[in-house]
Design an enzyme around this catalytic site. Structure first.
Site, PDB file in Angstrom:
ATOM      1  N   GLY A   1      30.187   0.631 -24.638  1.00 42.99           N
ATOM      2  CA  GLY A   1      30.582   2.035 -24.687  1.00 42.99           C
ATOM      3  C   GLY A   1      29.402   2.937 -25.003  1.00 42.99           C
TER       4      GLY A   1
ATOM      5  N   ALA B   1       2.502   1.226   3.270  1.00 46.43           N
ATOM      6  CA  ALA B   1       2.916  -0.086   3.791  1.00 46.43           C
ATOM      7  C   ALA B   1       3.645  -0.844   2.691  1.00 46.43           C
ATOM      8  CB  ALA B   1       1.708  -0.877   4.295  1.00 46.43           C
ATOM      9  N   GLY B   2       4.951  -0.613   2.606  1.00 50.02           N
ATOM     10  CA  GLY B   2       5.776  -1.274   1.583  1.00 50.02           C
ATOM     11  C   GLY B   2       6.581  -2.384   2.234  1.00 50.02           C
TER      12      GLY B   2
ATOM     13  N   GLU C   1       0.864  -1.186   0.000  1.00 48.95           N
ATOM     14  CA  GLU C   1       0.000   0.000   0.000  1.00 48.95           C
ATOM     15  C   GLU C   1       0.898   1.234   0.000  1.00 48.95           C
ATOM     16  OE1 GLU C   1      -2.753  -0.235   3.267  1.00 48.95           O
ATOM     17  OE2 GLU C   1      -3.618  -2.134   2.534  1.00 48.95           O
TER      18      GLU C   1
ATOM     19  N   GLU D   1       9.125  -7.563  -4.689  1.00 47.42           N
ATOM     20  CA  GLU D   1       8.993  -8.774  -3.838  1.00 47.42           C
ATOM     21  C   GLU D   1       9.942  -8.691  -2.636  1.00 47.42           C
ATOM     22  OE1 GLU D   1       7.846 -12.545  -5.081  1.00 47.42           O
ATOM     23  OE2 GLU D   1       7.034 -11.863  -7.001  1.00 47.42           O
TER      24      GLU D   1
ATOM     25  N   GLN E   1      28.727  -0.889 -20.282  1.00 50.83           N
ATOM     26  CA  GLN E   1      30.121  -0.421 -20.341  1.00 50.83           C
ATOM     27  C   GLN E   1      30.861  -1.050 -21.523  1.00 50.83           C
ATOM     28  OE1 GLN E   1      31.102   1.908 -18.331  1.00 50.83           O
ATOM     29  NE2 GLN E   1      33.252   2.025 -18.940  1.00 50.83           N
TER      30      GLN E   1
ATOM     31  N   THR F   1       1.633  -5.226  -9.930  1.00 46.51           N
ATOM     32  CA  THR F   1       2.108  -5.623 -11.257  1.00 46.51           C
ATOM     33  C   THR F   1       0.954  -6.221 -12.063  1.00 46.51           C
ATOM     34  OG1 THR F   1       4.300  -6.045 -10.354  1.00 46.51           O
ATOM     35  CG2 THR F   1       3.793  -7.062 -12.479  1.00 46.51           C
TER      36      THR F   1
ATOM     37  N   GLN G   1      42.720  -7.833 -22.610  1.00 46.98           N
ATOM     38  CA  GLN G   1      42.548  -8.615 -21.386  1.00 46.98           C
ATOM     39  C   GLN G   1      41.624  -7.929 -20.372  1.00 46.98           C
ATOM     40  OE1 GLN G   1      45.962  -9.393 -18.756  1.00 46.98           O
ATOM     41  NE2 GLN G   1      45.534 -11.563 -19.042  1.00 46.98           N
TER      42      GLN G   1
HETATM   43  N1  CAA Z   1       6.140 -17.925   6.004  1.00 45.76           N
HETATM   44  C1  CAA Z   1       5.049 -18.033   6.806  1.00 45.76           C
HETATM   45  N2  CAA Z   1       4.851 -17.244   7.881  1.00 45.76           N
HETATM   46  C2  CAA Z   1       5.788 -16.311   8.142  1.00 45.76           C
HETATM   47  C3  CAA Z   1       6.945 -16.147   7.343  1.00 45.76           C
HETATM   48  C4  CAA Z   1       7.101 -17.004   6.235  1.00 45.76           C
HETATM   49  N3  CAA Z   1       8.165 -16.908   5.449  1.00 45.76           N
HETATM   50  N4  CAA Z   1       7.687 -15.169   7.875  1.00 45.76           N
HETATM   51  C5  CAA Z   1       7.034 -14.709   8.944  1.00 45.76           C
HETATM   52  N5  CAA Z   1       5.882 -15.408   9.115  1.00 45.76           N
HETATM   53  C6  CAA Z   1       4.880 -15.228  10.166  1.00 45.76           C
HETATM   54  C7  CAA Z   1       5.511 -15.089  11.528  1.00 45.76           C
HETATM   55  O1  CAA Z   1       5.733 -16.351  12.134  1.00 45.76           O
HETATM   56  C8  CAA Z   1       4.490 -14.278  12.273  1.00 45.76           C
HETATM   57  O2  CAA Z   1       3.424 -15.076  12.702  1.00 45.76           O
HETATM   58  P1  CAA Z   1       3.146 -15.361  14.294  1.00 45.76           P
HETATM   59  O3  CAA Z   1       2.925 -14.011  14.895  1.00 45.76           O
HETATM   60  O4  CAA Z   1       1.932 -16.216  14.301  1.00 45.76           O
HETATM   61  O5  CAA Z   1       4.382 -16.021  14.795  1.00 45.76           O
HETATM   62  C9  CAA Z   1       3.903 -13.367  11.207  1.00 45.76           C
HETATM   63  O6  CAA Z   1       4.174 -14.010   9.950  1.00 45.76           O
HETATM   64  C10 CAA Z   1       4.507 -11.998  11.204  1.00 45.76           C
HETATM   65  O7  CAA Z   1       5.906 -12.154  11.046  1.00 45.76           O
HETATM   66  P2  CAA Z   1       6.955 -11.057  11.497  1.00 45.76           P
HETATM   67  O8  CAA Z   1       6.693 -10.650  12.905  1.00 45.76           O
HETATM   68  O9  CAA Z   1       8.299 -11.552  11.127  1.00 45.76           O
HETATM   69  O10 CAA Z   1       6.491  -9.851  10.540  1.00 45.76           O
HETATM   70  P3  CAA Z   1       7.096  -8.414  10.308  1.00 45.76           P
HETATM   71  O11 CAA Z   1       6.004  -7.442  10.411  1.00 45.76           O
HETATM   72  O12 CAA Z   1       8.335  -8.223  11.133  1.00 45.76           O
HETATM   73  O13 CAA Z   1       7.469  -8.471   8.745  1.00 45.76           O
HETATM   74  C11 CAA Z   1       8.863  -8.898   6.852  1.00 45.76           C
HETATM   75  C12 CAA Z   1       8.261  -9.389   8.166  1.00 45.76           C
HETATM   76  C13 CAA Z   1       9.792 -10.015   6.463  1.00 45.76           C
HETATM   77  C14 CAA Z   1       9.629  -7.606   6.998  1.00 45.76           C
HETATM   78  C15 CAA Z   1       7.732  -8.719   5.827  1.00 45.76           C
HETATM   79  O14 CAA Z   1       6.905  -7.640   6.148  1.00 45.76           O
HETATM   80  C16 CAA Z   1       8.258  -8.547   4.424  1.00 45.76           C
HETATM   81  O15 CAA Z   1       8.629  -9.512   3.769  1.00 45.76           O
HETATM   82  N6  CAA Z   1       8.287  -7.269   3.932  1.00 45.76           N
HETATM   83  C17 CAA Z   1       8.567  -7.003   2.552  1.00 45.76           C
HETATM   84  C18 CAA Z   1       7.279  -6.946   1.807  1.00 45.76           C
HETATM   85  C19 CAA Z   1       7.383  -7.456   0.445  1.00 45.76           C
HETATM   86  O16 CAA Z   1       8.163  -8.354   0.125  1.00 45.76           O
HETATM   87  N7  CAA Z   1       6.567  -6.913  -0.407  1.00 45.76           N
HETATM   88  C20 CAA Z   1       6.539  -7.365  -1.754  1.00 45.76           C
HETATM   89  C21 CAA Z   1       5.257  -7.025  -2.370  1.00 45.76           C
HETATM   90  S1  CAA Z   1       4.892  -8.092  -3.683  1.00 45.76           S
HETATM   91  C22 CAA Z   1       5.614  -7.434  -5.060  1.00 45.76           C
HETATM   92  O17 CAA Z   1       6.504  -6.680  -5.054  1.00 45.76           O
HETATM   93  C23 CAA Z   1       5.007  -8.054  -6.207  1.00 45.76           C
HETATM   94  C24 CAA Z   1       5.114  -7.540  -7.546  1.00 45.76           C
HETATM   95  O18 CAA Z   1       4.352  -6.727  -7.971  1.00 45.76           O
HETATM   96  C25 CAA Z   1       6.038  -8.243  -8.476  1.00 45.76           C
END
Ligand code: CAA
Length: 389
Positions: free
Chosen positions: A349, A134-135, A131, A373, A346, A162, A283
């Site tokens: 050129g 919220a990234g 969002e 991602e 590069q 995407t 080289q």
């Molecule tokens: N699989 C399953 N569950 C998971 C997990 C995983 N890999 N990693 C964490 N969890 C669970 C945790 O266990 C936790 O659950 P419980 O509370 O029940 O234990 C819950 O998820 C929350 O986990 P965290 O406390 O670790 O969460 P966080 O708020 O600290 O965030 C983060 C973790 C890794 C930073 C995550 O927010 C993240 O990956 N951020 C990046 C966002 C992202 O990748 N966005 C991409 C958007 S998609 C995109 O770009 C697509 C496109 O268009 C091509």
């Protein structure tokens, strides 16, 4: 050409698959890549060709009418399409990203309803987590889904989506219990045609210009409650578990872009003459080429190892280090792709810096793989958490 039943068989079939996709990409995708970039238009002709070859959503299991490709075969398909055109590689990649939440957590009924049209090439499927506010901190999302009898009503704005606007279906993560933090988020299937769904203007991007990136705006979108994927409150876990599988497809995209740039640069330095000989005989340039290929192959091996783990996990095995491998592959491959494409420019050129040659496009396209991602800073955070927990 049909790939039915050939995509998770013997090891010798992967090179065959690669050859098949490369031939199609050389003939039908590469010639359209510059125009998709220049005109910022989705390559519909490429989509049709991918559908005709059953390469548009190869990961969908045969049970839902798909090609049933395993994770490594899917990586190879994305890699070879990206070698010609990164924007086009988002067709198989985003179809996987949008549908893995269903594959992991959806009911049989939802899977049948939504995977079959994607497998037939009648619909694409996007993923809506981020969002405006919220990234990286995805759990800070504000989009709300409020239960109303047999329905949920969704309100909010998803950003950086995407293929938004061209996809029929969207996995949308929304807050169902605002008191519960990450455990109060649920996942839903939203359709493009649902009343109240609209799309923002196309983002004006540095690269992947042939793939539209838009906001998905949800205003009182009323959907049947059975469109929830999995149980209430499991949406964030499903979203992160999905990324464990699909960050590997971004690694694949990065590998393909880098391979395209390396191949082009190798051809160029053998032809280009300065000081009375092909520049490939110097080289300093030979060392650059060697480093580029070395980094690419290292990233490729890590990505294939991650893909093997993804496949094991998809088949229900417990794979403790999938999250680490997935983040490591995405991070390593995208960093390698940025370096390799920059070096390819590069090596060409001044010519490399112009849009008369494809390597500047590849350099611009590579940049996004370090960002989406999950930024590579987030990948390092994810890896460190796994190592230190
Ligand atoms: N699989 C399953 N569950 C998971 C997990 C995983 N890999 N990693 C964490 N969890 C669970 C945790 O266990 C936790 O659950 P419980 O509370 O029940 O234990 C819950 O998820 C929350 O986990 P965290 O406390 O670790 O969460 P966080 O708020 O600290 O965030 C983060 C973790 C890794 C930073 C995550 O927010 C993240 O990956 N951020 C990046 C966002 C992202 O990748 N966005 C991409 C958007 S998609 C995109 O770009 C697509 C496109 O268009 C091509």
């Amino acid at each position: 050409m049909s790939l039915d039943g050939h995509l998770h068989a013997a090891a010798e079939e992967y090179p065959m698959l690669r050859e098949t996709v490369r031939a199609l990409a050389d003939e039908k995708i590469a010639p359209r890549a510059a125009a998709a970039d220049e005109n910022e238009e989705f390559p519909w002709e490429v989509y049709k060709d991918l559908v005709a070859a059953d390469l548009h959503a190869v990961h969908i299991p045969e049970a839902y009418g798909g090609a049933g490709a395993d994770a490594l075969a899917t990586v190879i398909v994305i890699e070879e399409v990206a070698r010609a055109c990164a924007s086009s590689s988002l067709i198989p990649a985003v179809n996987k990203l949008g549908t893995v939440p269903l594959l992991l957590s959806g009911s049989q009924e939802l899977k049948r309803r939504y995977l079959e049209p994607v497998a037939r090439g009648e619909a694409m499927f996007s993923y809506a987590l981020s969002e405006p506010e919220a990234g990286s901190d995805a759990a800070a999302m504000k989009t709300r889904a409020v239960r109303d009898g047999e329905h949920y009503v969704l309100n909010g704005t998803k950003m950086w989506i995407t293929n938004a606007g061209i996809s029929e279906f969207y996995t949308v993560m929304a807050v169902t219990d605002p008191q519960a933090g990450a455990r109060g988020i649920s996942a839903f299937v939203v359709e493009k045609g649902d009343a109240g769904v609209s799309f923002g203007a196309k983002e004006k991007k540095l690269g992947i210009k042939g793939s539209p990136t838009r906001q998905v705006i949800l205003e009182d979108v009323r959907i049947p409650a059975d469109r929830m994927i999995g149980e209430p409150g499991t949406g964030f876990k499903t979203a992160l578990a999905t990324l464990d599988h699909t960050r590997i497809t971004i690694a694949a995209q990065a590998l393909g872009i880098a391979q395209g740039a390396l191949d082009y640069a190798i051809g160029y330095v053998k032809e280009r003459r300065q000081f009375g000989k092909p520049v490939a005989e110097f080289q300093g340039l030979q060392f650059m080429i060697a480093d580029m290929a070395m980094k690419l192959e290292a990233a490729r091996q890590l990505t294939y190892a991650a893909a093997a783990k993804s496949e094991q996990a998809m088949r229900g095995e417990k794979v403790a280090d999938l999250t680490f491998f997935s983040s490591a592959a995405k991070c390593a491959a995208s960093d390698a792709a940025m370096e390799i494409t920059t070096d390819a420019v590069q090596l060409l050129g001044g010519y490399g810096y112009t849009r008369d040659y494809p390597v500047e496009r590849m350099m611009r396209d590579a940049k996004i793989t370090q960002i989406y991602e999950g930024t590579n800073q987030i990948q390092r955070m994810v890896m460190a958490r796994q190592l230190l927990k």
